[in-house]
Design a protein around this motif. Structure first.
Motif, PDB file in Angstrom:
ATOM      1  N   THR A 186       0.599  -1.572  -0.076  1.00  0.00           N
ATOM      2  CA  THR A 186      -0.005   0.213  -0.200  1.00  0.00           C
ATOM      3  C   THR A 186       1.412   1.596   0.328  1.00  0.00           C
ATOM      4  O   THR A 186       2.006   1.247   0.935  1.00  0.00           O
ATOM      5  CB  THR A 186      -0.662   0.294   1.274  1.00  0.00           C
ATOM      6  OG1 THR A 186      -1.792  -0.919   1.612  1.00  0.00           O
ATOM      7  CG2 THR A 186      -2.333   1.175   1.111  1.00  0.00           C
ATOM      8  N   ASP A 187       0.537   1.674  -0.460  1.00  0.00           N
ATOM      9  CA  ASP A 187       1.483   3.648  -1.557  1.00  0.00           C
ATOM     10  C   ASP A 187       0.852   3.966  -0.322  1.00  0.00           C
ATOM     11  O   ASP A 187      -0.059   4.349   0.592  1.00  0.00           O
ATOM     12  CB  ASP A 187       0.869   4.046  -2.388  1.00  0.00           C
ATOM     13  CG  ASP A 187       2.334   5.359  -2.135  1.00  0.00           C
ATOM     14  OD1 ASP A 187       2.600   5.679  -1.551  1.00  0.00           O
ATOM     15  OD2 ASP A 187       2.616   6.114  -3.762  1.00  0.00           O
ATOM     16  N   ALA A 188       1.818   5.042   0.938  1.00  0.00           N
ATOM     17  CA  ALA A 188       1.451   5.632   2.362  1.00  0.00           C
ATOM     18  C   ALA A 188       1.258   6.716   1.525  1.00  0.00           C
ATOM     19  O   ALA A 188      -0.377   7.906   1.977  1.00  0.00           O
ATOM     20  CB  ALA A 188       2.983   5.618   2.905  1.00  0.00           C
ATOM     21  N   ASP A 189       1.158   7.410   0.408  1.00  0.00           N
ATOM     22  CA  ASP A 189       0.728   8.909   0.229  1.00  0.00           C
ATOM     23  C   ASP A 189      -0.658   8.297  -0.501  1.00  0.00           C
ATOM     24  O   ASP A 189      -1.837   9.337  -0.151  1.00  0.00           O
ATOM     25  CB  ASP A 189       2.085   9.373  -1.226  1.00  0.00           C
ATOM     26  CG  ASP A 189       3.173   9.292  -0.470  1.00  0.00           C
ATOM     27  OD1 ASP A 189       3.417   9.808   0.767  1.00  0.00           O
ATOM     28  OD2 ASP A 189       4.011   9.403  -1.491  1.00  0.00           O
ATOM     29  N   THR A 190      -0.994   7.247  -1.722  1.00  0.00           N
ATOM     30  CA  THR A 190      -2.302   7.831  -2.393  1.00  0.00           C
ATOM     31  C   THR A 190      -3.007   6.477  -1.960  1.00  0.00           C
ATOM     32  O   THR A 190      -4.529   6.950  -1.802  1.00  0.00           O
ATOM     33  CB  THR A 190      -1.683   7.186  -3.851  1.00  0.00           C
ATOM     34  OG1 THR A 190      -1.012   5.722  -3.918  1.00  0.00           O
ATOM     35  CG2 THR A 190      -1.033   8.413  -4.242  1.00  0.00           C
ATOM     36  N   GLY A 191      -2.599   6.181  -0.473  1.00  0.00           N
ATOM     37  CA  GLY A 191      -3.340   5.024  -0.577  1.00  0.00           C
ATOM     38  C   GLY A 191      -3.904   3.591  -0.987  1.00  0.00           C
ATOM     39  O   GLY A 191      -4.516   2.865  -0.668  1.00  0.00           O
TER      40      GLY A 191
END
Length: 384
Positions: A186-191
């Protein structure tokens, strides 16, 4: 008692030699079988390539008159390979260690049930689940990928199997170096969660369970310290059924023995059964057994002493005892002086034996006197 100890040592050595010979024989049989299988696969591949070249040349020369290849005995086997070629060859241990070292070596970070992506072959870029992992060949079979048709001989078909087809489609294993682990991240910025290919897997500290002997560790994405979960086992837990001769848990948990100072915690007969006092490898014995063996040794020594001695043996024995009682002798000053006189009297005999006729003929060495220092003479003067 010494005989019992010697027998135990000899039995242990013999067992070790037999185990060593058995291991060497098994290793030789494995190497021989692997070599024969490799030679068979190589011959099959060579013959198939030669036949393919011949067929291609024949099709080119005959053109429309070329014969059909998918009829007769090859009507169903056309385009299939031998079942012996479905798996690779067994890799030697040294090379196998080098191949598996980047993936964790003995403790692999890739196991059955993991999602991986293929980096080579016709299914390059596709993601699948590992169906089988073979450490000896350093190969993995991915479910639904790299499918091939295999022709099975009649002797390999089980009469009880409802599927009697001679051609099967299976997954051909691929080298473990041609796959990479895939895990959702999971990308921390975009979710957004998406599958990522893990290029390098790190490993945490390994914990060893002293009861089960199993090792456990966590696998991480190198550089990010993100844990990669292990795949869940799809196999249902094995259910064990109670048999008539099994001891029930309620009987085991019921406390029926209370230890005290009046009786030992375990009867001696059970100790004998556990230790197997009749085994040739036994190293611990009961005091009564040791005492009996020591008594046997004492009786044997007494029998040796009571043997019939001849008069000559008695004389020799008495002489040995007298010499032992006297002890070792030592030379006094008077003895040394007398020995010197005898040597001086017999000096001429010794010289004659050495080849010298008279004592006066023996050359005497004169004292060495250093010569005068050498002084070079002055060169003569020549008149012109």
């Amino acid at each position: 008692m010494q005989k019992v100890i010697r027998r135990t040592v000899l039995a242990e050595r013999q067992a070790a030699r037999r185990a060593k010979a058995r291991n060497e024989k098994n290793n030789y049989q494995k190497r021989k079988s692997a070599k024969e299988q490799a030679n068979y696969v190589r011959r099959d591949e060579t013959s198939q390539l030669k036949q393919a070249r011949f067929n291609r040349r024949e099709d080119y020369e005959l053109g429309p008159l070329a014969p059909r290849r998918d009829v007769g005995d090859w009507s169903e086997k056309w385009g299939t390979i031998n079942s012996q070629r479905t798996k690779g060859q067994v890799i030697p241990k040294i090379e196998r260690r080098k191949i598996l070292k980047p993936l964790g070596g003995r403790f692999l970070n890739i196991v059955e049930g993991d999602r991986v992506v293929l980096l080579e072959g016709r299914d390059k870029g596709k993601i699948g689940i590992i169906k089988e992992l073979d450490r000896e060949r350093a190969e993995v079979a991915i479910k639904g990928l790299n499918m091939i048709d295999v022709s099975l001989p009649k002797w390999m078909l089980n009469p009880a199997d409802p599927d009697q087809r001679s051609v099967r489609t299976i997954e051909k294993p691929v080298p473990i170096t041609t796959v990479r682990l895939v895990t959702p991240l999971t990308d921390a910025d975009t979710g957004v969660t998406r599958d990522v290919i893990v290029k390098k897997i790190a490993r945490s500290r390994i914990w060893h369970d002293k009861f089960t002997g199993k090792a456990s560790w966590r696998r991480l994405i190198a550089g990010l310290d993100i844990e990669i979960p292990w795949p869940k086992s799809e196999k249902p837990p094995k259910e064990e059924e109670d048999q008539p001769d099994d001891t029930l848990r309620i009987d085991v948990e019921n406390k029926t023995f209370v230890p005290s100072l009046l009786r030992p915690p375990m009867p001696g007969s059970v100790i004998d059964e556990l230790r197997n006092k009749y085994s040739i490898f036994r190293t611990r014995h009961e005091p009564e057994y040791i005492a009996a063996k020591m008594e046997e040794d004492r009786i044997k020594e007494e029998k040796k002493k009571q043997l019939v001695r001849t008069p000559l043996k008695e004389i020799n024995r008495r002489e040995r005892l007298l010499r032992k009682a006297k002890g070792k002798g030592h030379l006094t000053d008077e003895m040394l002086e007398k020995i010197g006189i005898v040597i001086a009297e017999k000096r001429q005999i010794t010289l004659d034996a050495a080849g010298v006729s008279k004592e006066e003929d023996v050359p005497e060495f004169e004292a060495f006197e250093p010569a005068e220092p050498f002084e070079p003479a002055e060169p003569a003067k020549v008149e012109a």
